[in-house]
Design a protein around this motif. Structure first.
Motif, short mmCIF file in Angstrom:
data_model
loop_
_atom_site.label_atom_id
_atom_site.label_comp_id
_atom_site.label_asym_id
_atom_site.label_seq_id
_atom_site.Cartn_x
_atom_site.Cartn_y
_atom_site.Cartn_z
N ARG A 38 0.83 -1.20 0.00
CA ARG A 38 0.00 0.00 0.00
C ARG A 38 0.87 1.25 0.00
O ARG A 38 2.00 1.22 0.43
CB ARG A 38 -0.93 0.03 1.22
CG ARG A 38 -2.00 -1.06 1.22
CD ARG A 38 -2.90 -0.96 2.43
NE ARG A 38 -3.99 -1.92 2.36
CZ ARG A 38 -3.88 -3.19 2.75
NH1 ARG A 38 -2.73 -3.63 3.22
NH2 ARG A 38 -4.92 -4.01 2.65
N LYS A 39 0.28 2.34 -0.49
CA LYS A 39 0.98 3.61 -0.52
C LYS A 39 -0.01 4.72 -0.22
O LYS A 39 -1.15 4.68 -0.69
CB LYS A 39 1.61 3.84 -1.90
CG LYS A 39 2.30 5.20 -2.05
CD LYS A 39 2.85 5.38 -3.45
CE LYS A 39 3.51 6.74 -3.62
NZ LYS A 39 4.05 6.94 -4.98
N SER A 40 0.41 5.70 0.55
CA SER A 40 -0.44 6.86 0.82
C SER A 40 -0.05 7.97 -0.15
O SER A 40 1.11 8.38 -0.23
CB SER A 40 -0.25 7.34 2.26
OG SER A 40 -1.08 8.45 2.52
N TYR A 41 -1.02 8.44 -0.93
CA TYR A 41 -0.77 9.46 -1.94
C TYR A 41 -1.00 10.85 -1.33
O TYR A 41 -2.13 11.19 -0.98
CB TYR A 41 -1.71 9.26 -3.13
CG TYR A 41 -1.56 7.90 -3.79
CD1 TYR A 41 -0.55 7.67 -4.71
CD2 TYR A 41 -2.43 6.86 -3.48
CE1 TYR A 41 -0.40 6.44 -5.32
CE2 TYR A 41 -2.30 5.62 -4.09
CZ TYR A 41 -1.29 5.41 -5.00
OH TYR A 41 -1.15 4.18 -5.60
N GLU A 48 2.33 10.71 -8.76
CA GLU A 48 1.04 10.17 -8.33
C GLU A 48 -0.08 10.67 -9.24
O GLU A 48 -1.15 11.08 -8.79
CB GLU A 48 0.77 10.52 -6.86
CG GLU A 48 1.85 9.97 -5.93
CD GLU A 48 1.74 10.46 -4.49
OE1 GLU A 48 0.87 11.29 -4.21
OE2 GLU A 48 2.54 10.00 -3.65
#
Length: 212
Positions: free
Chosen positions: A8-11, A103
């Motif tokens: 997961r990645k937080s944008y 992103e």
């Protein structure tokens, strides 16, 4: 070992607001592409091209944008390739840019047509010599017994044309004329920003926010 499902990645890099975005999608695209180039994103000119064949099966591949203006988005390729045959049967296609580091995603849909012979000739002559020879050497999308075929073809055409290979009749440009654009900006908590521009009968663009 990390599970793929757990990746997961937080944008959180930027936002895309209706009031701050351009009313014309081409201007918005121009801004984002220039920011991708200045930000040294790897291959900012790479885009995924999706086409659909007569069997209704979609296919994708990565091509490079070579020009864009109010008329559309341009790339060059082998007309006898799978994408060439599919576009001959169904001239509608979709493009997608994914600038991971920023992103951002841009999606473009529309009708595709070949560029003029003059445009194709001019771009072909601007290419490096080995790329011009390669356009002759590769029977794109055809089955070949090994890499030796490509090497032998390259040697044959290099000897035949020397420093002045002409543009192959099976090679040239396409232009996608957009009627739908989407701009996606990653945001925190998966509440991403997503704007769609739809071409109206008047020739103007309707801009709308879509749920991510």
């Amino acid at each position: 070992m990390t599970s793929i499902a757990d990746l997961r990645k937080s944008y959180e890099r930027a936002e895309l607001d209706e009031k701050a975005s351009h009313a014309d999608p081409l201007q918005q695209f121009d801004q984002w592409l220039k920011e991708a180039i200045s930000g040294e994103v790897p291959e900012p000119n790479a885009m995924t091209l999706a086409t659909v064949g007569s069997d209704l099966r979609p296919s994708t591949r990565v091509v490079l944008i070579k020009g864009y203006d109010a008329q559309g988005i341009v790339w060059y390729t082998n007309y006898d390739s799978r994408k060439g045959h599919e576009l001959a049967g169904n001239p509608y296609a979709a493009l997608q840019f994914h600038w991971v580091e920023l992103e951002r995603v841009v999606r473009i849909e529309g009708l595709v047509e070949k560029v003029s012979d003059e445009e194709s000739d001019a771009y072909f002559q601007s290419r490096p010599l080995d790329s011009r020879i390669g356009a002759w050497a590769s029977p794109q999308s055809e089955v070949i017994p090994g890499r030796g075929v490509l090497v032998a073809n390259a040697a044959k055409y290099a000897a035949q044309f020397l420093l002045k290979p002409p543009r192959p009749p099976h090679w040239g440009g396409y232009r996608l004329k957009p009627d739908n654009w989407q701009f996606w900006q990653g945001r925190k908590s998966r509440l991403h920003d997503r704007l769609r521009y739809t071409l109206e009968d008047s020739g103007g663009w309707r801009r709308e926010r879509l749920a991510p």
